[in-house]
Design an enzyme around this catalytic site. Structure first.
Site, PDB file in Angstrom:
ATOM      1  N   GLY A 293       0.627  -1.044  -0.037  1.00  0.00           N
ATOM      2  CA  GLY A 293       0.126   0.066  -0.116  1.00  0.00           C
ATOM      3  C   GLY A 293       0.812   1.120  -0.005  1.00  0.00           C
ATOM      4  O   GLY A 293       1.764   1.357  -0.476  1.00  0.00           O
ATOM      5  N   SER A 294       0.270   2.352   0.612  1.00  0.00           N
ATOM      6  CA  SER A 294       1.130   3.701   0.559  1.00  0.00           C
ATOM      7  C   SER A 294       2.380   3.772   1.474  1.00  0.00           C
ATOM      8  O   SER A 294       2.883   4.915   1.054  1.00  0.00           O
ATOM      9  CB  SER A 294       0.074   4.567   1.016  1.00  0.00           C
ATOM     10  OG  SER A 294      -0.958   4.547   0.088  1.00  0.00           O
TER      11      SER A 294
END
Length: 575
Positions: A293-294
């Site tokens: 993810g981020s």
């Protein structure tokens, strides 16, 4: 002379047939007596030898039954394993094991029935098949407790005996199970650091007959069992609090590459190795590859800054979504305007991150991730390490999605290792589970980004924790910085917005980062009263709790004066 000879011949010829027959029987009787005497002498000699051997065995050991079965030799010994402070993590202990001599057992059914009074979990069918053979030795149960041995001895069963064996014992139970690994019934390492120890030379010592328990030095690991216990406790609580299927965390020394703690739950008790076979006991921190993810935007931003194409205040157009054929890249909380590089990171803009990757180009993007060790199988002592997954052929859409954490999968541990290089001045250090000092670490370090880029990233991490998505990871006095990562998981080939793999990637203290802390939580559910289950709501608080409870053990004292001072970005990057 001649006459006498003839006379004797004539005299013999004149004997009666009865006398001749008697003479023959007497000669046969003499031959029979000689044979009987010879055979008696042979048997006497044989019995003397047997008697002598019995006396010899009796002098060596008073209990002949104890000398039945396979000989136990020192080659089964293993060195102790201790933590960085010398606390015992694994050791050998002597235990009793139960065996039988089926040839000496008269009533198999009665024997099994009476044994089951002491060993209620004894498998009747298996034991019956073993005892119904004509073998001289079969194992029945390994690793008895002293109480079990005493109970079986009191039964007085014929054909039943005990042998002393070496068994591995882990005082901490589950606390460090995925790091320590486990051994098989013959005390051979089959997972974790136990397997590493065998492959690193213990097997060779055994084959050479040199594995004397007294000569084996303890193996000292890098982990601190106190911090390890704290991390496991926090993860276990988080799994319940957020109704997750799994959770994990690693505490990594950013300056030496030492793994100080690493936990993945559900875990197992190495003293009961059957648990390790259950499918949900995977070591997710090093043996599982995930879209992070981020948190990957940390590397995208560092790549943009390190390329020289961007500075912290360089504008990036994030005013509208990006289209790649049928695919569209959106922002979760879009600002729909141009953002600076610092804002792209703070607001976690997918569009801005994709634009940064596009400016660097596909070859440069892939080369940067590879330079930080994120696309290759991580090298460390632990055998259970997964291969990262990446597209076979990178296209523009792949580079765009990888920039914000989708489309490439890696282990959480190697994500933390890469982040350490972003925080420590740009030096990549291979992770180790063995104690290592700073001098050894620096000799093995590789400079992968500019020191200036590292200073900029420290500034962004602290900024994001102060006013961005990482606010719930802050701990007063410890100057925590970090980045959230909320990754949607693939369900039936499509990303599901309500099934997530969350992470928080942190460093502290941000003025001179000493430790990286990465937490993950798999498929968390919203807490009561909350509508969402993003990483800022679960993975970030998990990180804060771990830092709050373990910082003192890590040698980091709180400093509330420094907490108020800002972390400055590099001068060249702030223009």
């Amino acid at each position: 002379m001649k006459r006498g000879f003839l006379f004797r011949r004539k005299k013999a010829a004149n004997l009666s047939p009865l006398r001749q027959e008697c003479k023959k029987h007497e000669a046969a009787a003499r031959r029979t007596r000689r044979r009987l005497v010879l055979m008696s002498l042979c048997f006497c000699s044989l019995y003397v030898v047997i008697f002598g051997r019995l006396v010899h065995y009796g002098q060596e050991s008073g209990d002949i039954a104890q000398n039945s079965g396979p000989e136990i030799i020192n080659m089964a010994a293993r060195p102790d394993i201790i933590d960085r402070n010398g606390l015992l993590l694994a050791t050998d202990i002597k235990t009793d094991s139960l065996y039988a001599e089926p040839r000496r057992i008269f009533d198999v059914d009665e024997t099994i029935e009476r044994l089951s009074l002491v060993l209620p979990e004894l498998d009747w069918d298996t034991t019956y098949r073993r005892l119904k053979t004509d073998k001289g030795f079969v194992w029945l149960e390994r690793g008895l407790t002293p109480q079990q041995r005493a109970g079986i001895e009191a039964l007085g069963l014929p054909g039943i005996g005990f042998r002393k064996e070496t068994r591995r014992f882990y005082p901490g139970g589950e606390t460090a199970s995925h790091i320590l690994g486990l051994v098989n019934i013959d005390n051979t390492g089959i997972a974790g650091m136990e397997k590493y120890i065998d492959n690193a030379g213990l097997i060779d010592l055994r084959e050479a007959g040199l594995a004397d328990p007294a000569a084996l030095e303890p193996v000292q690991l890098s982990i601190d069992i106190r911090v390890q216990a704290i991390v496991r406790d926090e993860l276990s609580q988080a799994m319940q609090r957020y109704s997750a299927i799994a959770a994990g965390a690693v505490v990594l020394n950013a300056k030496t590459g030492e793994v100080v703690a690493m936990v993945s739950v559900p875990d197992f008790n190495p003293n009961n190795p059957v648990q390790a076979l259950e499918k949900d006991r995977l070591n997710r921190m090093s043996a599982g590859a995930y879209e992070m993810g981020s948190t990957i935007k940390s590397f995208t931003t560092a790549m943009a800054l390190d390329s020289g194409l961007f500075k912290l205040n360089t504008p990036v157009d994030a005013s509208k979504p990006l289209k790649f054929g049928s695919q569209t890249v959106h922002d979760f909380h879009g600002k729909y305007r141009p953002l600076t590089v610092a804002e792209v990171f703070r607001f976690s803009s997918n569009i801005g991150s994709a634009k940064e990757a596009e400016a660097v180009g596909i070859p440069g993007h892939r080369a940067f991730l590879k330079r930080l060790g994120l696309l290759d199988r991580m090298k460390t002592e632990l055998p259970e390490v997964a291969h990262p997954l990446e597209p076979r052929r990178w296209k523009k859409v792949n580079s765009a999605t990888i920039a914000f954490g989708h489309g490439v999968a890696m282990t959480p541990l190697q994500t933390a290792v890469g982040a350490a290089a972003l925080m420590n001045g740009g030096k990549l250090l291979a992770p180790t589970f063995l104690k290592r000092d700073a001098v050894q670490a620096q000799e093995a370090a590789t400079q992968v980004i500019k020191p200036q880029t590292s200073r900029d990233m420290r500034y962004l991490y602290k900024l994001n924790a102060d006013i961005g998505s990482g606010r719930r990871a802050t701990v007063a006095g410890y100057r925590v910085g970090g980045k959230t990562g909320t990754a949607e998981k693939l369900v039936n080939g499509r990303y599901a917005n309500d099934v997530r793999f969350n992470a928080f990637l942190a460093a502290f203290p941000m003025d001179n980062p000493a430790y990286i802390v990465l937490t993950i939580i798999d498929e968390p559910k919203p807490e009561e009263g909350k509508l969402s289950a993003t990483a800022g709501l679960n993975a970030a608080p998990m990180t804060a709790n771990i830092i709050r409870r373990s910082a003192t053990f890590l040698g980091i004292a709180p400093d509330f004066d420094k907490e108020k001072a800002p972390v400055l970005a590099a001068t060249a990057g702030a223009h």
